[in-house]
Design a protein around this motif. Structure first.
Motif, short mmCIF file in Angstrom:
data_model
loop_
_atom_site.label_atom_id
_atom_site.label_comp_id
_atom_site.label_asym_id
_atom_site.label_seq_id
_atom_site.Cartn_x
_atom_site.Cartn_y
_atom_site.Cartn_z
N MET A 1 -6.70 -10.03 -18.05
CA MET A 1 -6.32 -9.32 -16.84
C MET A 1 -5.00 -9.90 -16.32
O MET A 1 -4.82 -11.10 -16.23
N THR A 2 -4.10 -9.03 -15.97
CA THR A 2 -2.82 -9.43 -15.41
C THR A 2 -2.85 -9.25 -13.90
O THR A 2 -3.12 -8.15 -13.41
N LEU A 3 -2.61 -10.33 -13.20
CA LEU A 3 -2.58 -10.26 -11.73
C LEU A 3 -1.23 -9.74 -11.27
O LEU A 3 -0.21 -10.00 -11.92
N PRO A 4 -1.20 -9.06 -10.13
CA PRO A 4 0.10 -8.67 -9.58
C PRO A 4 0.83 -9.93 -9.11
O PRO A 4 0.23 -10.98 -8.94
N THR A 5 2.12 -9.80 -8.88
CA THR A 5 2.84 -10.90 -8.24
C THR A 5 2.50 -10.89 -6.76
O THR A 5 1.98 -9.89 -6.22
N PHE A 6 2.82 -11.98 -6.09
CA PHE A 6 2.60 -12.02 -4.64
C PHE A 6 3.38 -10.91 -3.96
O PHE A 6 2.86 -10.23 -3.06
N ALA A 7 4.62 -10.67 -4.39
CA ALA A 7 5.44 -9.61 -3.80
C ALA A 7 4.80 -8.24 -3.99
O ALA A 7 4.82 -7.41 -3.06
N GLU A 8 4.23 -7.99 -5.16
CA GLU A 8 3.56 -6.71 -5.41
C GLU A 8 2.32 -6.56 -4.54
O GLU A 8 2.05 -5.49 -3.98
N PHE A 9 1.54 -7.65 -4.43
CA PHE A 9 0.36 -7.63 -3.57
C PHE A 9 0.75 -7.33 -2.13
O PHE A 9 0.14 -6.49 -1.45
N ALA A 10 1.80 -7.99 -1.64
CA ALA A 10 2.26 -7.81 -0.26
C ALA A 10 2.76 -6.38 -0.02
O ALA A 10 2.43 -5.76 1.00
N ALA A 11 3.52 -5.85 -0.96
CA ALA A 11 4.05 -4.49 -0.80
C ALA A 11 2.92 -3.47 -0.74
O ALA A 11 2.94 -2.55 0.11
#
Length: 92
Positions: A1-11
């Motif tokens: 599983m690939t997690l989103p980046t923090f920036a992607e999660f925040a957006a």
């Protein structure tokens, strides 16, 4: 599983009306007795293990697991022997 980046999660969180996004890290074996928050929360566990108890049901969560808690809902939190880190979006 690939997690989103923090920036992607925040957006993504901001598109759903969450106005605050932060990283929370907990020390090994931390236990938080029943409490609630004055905000809605949506989170993604990125490291470690935690147990979240809400409404008499306990869930074990690890990297890649998500959880949501509505404002003012009582819950308990317990963190594993390696602690845990999650990203959380809050709707104040």
């Amino acid at each position: 599983m690939t997690l989103p980046t923090f920036a992607e999660f925040a957006a993504e969180a901001r598109t759903h009306g969450f106005d605050e996004v932060l990283e929370r890290s907990w020390a090994p074996d931390t236990e938080l007795a029943t409490h609630s928050h004055p905000f809605d929360a949506r989170a993604l566990v990125v490291q470690g293990r935690m147990w979240l108890t809400e409404g008499g049901q306990t869930r074990q969560l690890g990297p890649g697991d998500r959880f949501e808690i509505a404002r003012d809902v009582p819950h308990d939190e317990r963190y594993g022997p390696e602690g845990a880190t999650y990203w959380v979006a809050r709707r104040n």
